[in-house]
Design an enzyme around this catalytic site. Sequence first.
Site, PDB file in Angstrom:
ATOM      1  N   SER A 160      69.726  40.538  48.336  1.00  0.00           N
ATOM      2  CA  SER A 160      70.527  39.866  47.325  1.00  0.00           C
ATOM      3  C   SER A 160      71.855  40.583  47.168  1.00  0.00           C
ATOM      4  CB  SER A 160      69.807  39.840  45.980  1.00  0.00           C
ATOM      5  OG  SER A 160      70.644  39.309  44.962  1.00  0.00           O
ATOM      6  N   TYR A 195      65.099  43.578  39.003  1.00  0.00           N
ATOM      7  CA  TYR A 195      65.180  42.772  40.221  1.00  0.00           C
ATOM      8  C   TYR A 195      66.154  43.399  41.213  1.00  0.00           C
ATOM      9  CZ  TYR A 195      66.411  38.812  43.238  1.00  0.00           C
ATOM     10  OH  TYR A 195      66.665  38.004  44.318  1.00  0.00           O
TER      11      TYR A 195
END
Length: 260
Positions: free
Chosen positions: A148, A161
């Site tokens: 990400s 996350y």
Amino acid sequence: MQQHTLRTALVTGASRGIGRAIARRLAADGLLVAVHYGTDGAAAQETVDLITADGGRAFAVGAELSTHEGVLLLVEGVRAGLLAHTGGTGLDVLVNNAAVSSSGGHLQDETVEQFDRVFAVNVRAPFFLVQQLLPVLRDGGSIVNIGSAVTRVSLADELAYAMTKGAMETFTRTLANVAGMRRITVNTVAPGPTQTAGLTAAMAAMPQLEELLIAGQALPWVGQPEDVAEPVAFLASPAGRWVTGTVIDASGGTYLGPKR
């Protein structure tokens, strides 16, 4: 296609979104794809049906990756499916796509249970999946971890996350050295905001969100799952044989800085 030339792949979290796009793209390149799902078997079957309608080959396999038992169940299911479809258990491509982002978000809102779950699915599961499948991953194969863009920016509401995706980038670099002697490449593809079901719902609830997202990108559209699937397919192909241990940013140039 002769059975002995059939290349094979496992894509985790392939029932929808980015995982589905990756599975379809690899199948379009002629790979037999194991379509993993956590809980939604019907959605995974939709992915399989889309692949077969396009002339590809795929099968679905379910396992909950928040437990180590689930990881072992997935390994067993993949091996059984490969054996049934090819007569062997050899794997050529492993795409670690499955991940959860549902945690407390902000530091002060996080709970131990949420923190443990996001690390279990996003870090522990791919680590031990590689441990279990590396012996059957063919020499010259590929491992692609889906990361990400949050690892290079500061987003306070995605702290845990982001930490998991940072861990996977470290895993990628180290594993590339471990697997390189077998000509196995290991890379991370890092998307930015991508129009999956969750983002589509968010844009419907907040009409200005699309404009805000595009304003923070170099390229003027919201990323589509297919935009992420293409670099994965490159890394999984012979064309990507000399690329390993790196992160490919597939975010459309998210958060590069002021445009003026």
